[in-house]
Design a protein around this motif. Structure first.
Motif, PDB file in Angstrom:
ATOM      1  N   GLY A  95     -32.651  28.518   1.377  1.00  9.37           N
ATOM      2  CA  GLY A  95     -33.695  29.415   0.897  1.00  9.37           C
ATOM      3  C   GLY A  95     -35.015  28.707   0.672  1.00  9.37           C
ATOM      4  O   GLY A  95     -36.084  29.322   0.768  1.00  9.37           O
ATOM      5  N   ARG A  96     -34.953  27.413   0.395  1.00  7.68           N
ATOM      6  CA  ARG A  96     -36.180  26.644   0.200  1.00  7.68           C
ATOM      7  C   ARG A  96     -36.997  26.516   1.475  1.00  7.68           C
ATOM      8  O   ARG A  96     -38.209  26.349   1.432  1.00  7.68           O
ATOM      9  CB  ARG A  96     -35.846  25.241  -0.294  1.00  7.68           C
ATOM     10  N   PHE A  97     -36.333  26.556   2.623  1.00 10.89           N
ATOM     11  CA  PHE A  97     -37.003  26.303   3.888  1.00 10.89           C
ATOM     12  C   PHE A  97     -37.380  27.561   4.653  1.00 10.89           C
ATOM     13  O   PHE A  97     -38.069  27.480   5.664  1.00 10.89           O
ATOM     14  CB  PHE A  97     -36.120  25.427   4.776  1.00 10.89           C
ATOM     15  N   VAL A  98     -36.933  28.722   4.202  1.00  8.10           N
ATOM     16  CA  VAL A  98     -37.189  29.963   4.934  1.00  8.10           C
ATOM     17  C   VAL A  98     -38.677  30.283   4.972  1.00  8.10           C
ATOM     18  O   VAL A  98     -39.228  30.578   6.036  1.00  8.10           O
ATOM     19  CB  VAL A  98     -36.384  31.140   4.333  1.00  8.10           C
ATOM     20  N   LYS A  99     -39.327  30.233   3.823  1.00  9.89           N
ATOM     21  CA  LYS A  99     -40.760  30.561   3.779  1.00  9.89           C
ATOM     22  C   LYS A  99     -41.567  29.540   4.581  1.00  9.89           C
ATOM     23  O   LYS A  99     -42.494  29.907   5.311  1.00  9.89           O
ATOM     24  CB  LYS A  99     -41.238  30.603   2.335  1.00  9.89           C
ATOM     25  N   GLU A 100     -41.205  28.266   4.463  1.00  6.65           N
ATOM     26  CA  GLU A 100     -41.907  27.226   5.215  1.00  6.65           C
ATOM     27  C   GLU A 100     -41.761  27.434   6.718  1.00  6.65           C
ATOM     28  O   GLU A 100     -42.732  27.307   7.471  1.00  6.65           O
ATOM     29  CB  GLU A 100     -41.347  25.870   4.820  1.00  6.65           C
ATOM     30  N   GLU A 101     -40.564  27.785   7.164  1.00  5.33           N
ATOM     31  CA  GLU A 101     -40.335  28.024   8.589  1.00  5.33           C
ATOM     32  C   GLU A 101     -41.113  29.254   9.067  1.00  5.33           C
ATOM     33  O   GLU A 101     -41.677  29.239  10.171  1.00  5.33           O
ATOM     34  CB  GLU A 101     -38.847  28.221   8.857  1.00  5.33           C
ATOM     35  N   TYR A 102     -41.171  30.260   8.228  1.00 11.74           N
ATOM     36  CA  TYR A 102     -41.919  31.469   8.584  1.00 11.74           C
ATOM     37  C   TYR A 102     -43.402  31.156   8.741  1.00 11.74           C
ATOM     38  O   TYR A 102     -44.037  31.627   9.680  1.00 11.74           O
ATOM     39  CB  TYR A 102     -41.704  32.557   7.531  1.00 11.74           C
ATOM     40  N   GLU A 103     -43.940  30.358   7.838  1.00  7.28           N
ATOM     41  CA  GLU A 103     -45.359  29.994   7.901  1.00  7.28           C
ATOM     42  C   GLU A 103     -45.659  29.166   9.146  1.00  7.28           C
ATOM     43  O   GLU A 103     -46.724  29.301   9.753  1.00  7.28           O
ATOM     44  CB  GLU A 103     -45.776  29.222   6.644  1.00  7.28           C
ATOM     45  N   LEU A 104     -44.735  28.284   9.550  1.00  4.80           N
ATOM     46  CA  LEU A 104     -44.957  27.458  10.727  1.00  4.80           C
ATOM     47  C   LEU A 104     -44.868  28.237  12.031  1.00  4.80           C
ATOM     48  O   LEU A 104     -45.499  27.857  13.018  1.00  4.80           O
ATOM     49  CB  LEU A 104     -43.921  26.316  10.762  1.00  4.80           C
ATOM     50  N   ASN A 105     -44.131  29.330  12.038  1.00  6.20           N
ATOM     51  CA  ASN A 105     -43.898  30.078  13.275  1.00  6.20           C
ATOM     52  C   ASN A 105     -44.645  31.392  13.336  1.00  6.20           C
ATOM     53  O   ASN A 105     -44.260  32.297  14.061  1.00  6.20           O
ATOM     54  CB  ASN A 105     -42.402  30.349  13.442  1.00  6.20           C
ATOM     55  N   LYS A 106     -45.740  31.521  12.605  1.00  2.00           N
ATOM     56  CA  LYS A 106     -46.525  32.758  12.636  1.00  2.00           C
ATOM     57  C   LYS A 106     -47.107  32.986  13.999  1.00  2.00           C
ATOM     58  O   LYS A 106     -47.538  32.169  14.713  1.00  2.00           O
ATOM     59  CB  LYS A 106     -47.647  32.708  11.612  1.00  2.00           C
TER      60      LYS A 106
END
Length: 100
Positions: A89-100
């Motif tokens: 769960g810690r990495f979901v938002k970060e991954e979403y931001e990187l793959n916009k």
């Protein structure tokens, strides 16, 4: 008491199906793993509640043994999946931001 368990069994199974559908529809790898782990928690809770319901419906020694197995297996599944949910769960938002 049986209606109480039946309601929560249905809710946990619906949560499992919801998270499995979200897993299949997700395109990001970490998000897929996160939904898979959330579905595992719901499945573990489903199995635990099924075991507890077995104790209520069939209060014999055999029923208690079967319920103990269900509760143990469900508890292990829910706990291990919960640990994965917290980690990924810690990495979901970060991954979403990187793959916009």
């Amino acid at each position: 008491m049986n209606i109480f368990f039946l309601f929560f069994i249905i809710v946990s199974f619906a949560a499992y199906l919801y998270n499995k559908a979200k897993e299949f529809r997700s395109t990001l790898p970490i998000q897929r793993k996160w939904y898979k782990a959330k579905a595992g928690v719901a499945l573990g809770i489903f199995v635990i509640l099924f075991g507890l319901n077995t104790c209520v419906v069939n209060p014999t020694v055999v029923g208690f043994l079967i319920a103990a197995v269900f509760i143990l297996v469900g508890g292990v599944k829910a706990f291990s999946s919960y640990k994965r949910v917290r980690h990924e769960g810690r990495f979901v938002k970060e991954e979403y931001e990187l793959n916009k």
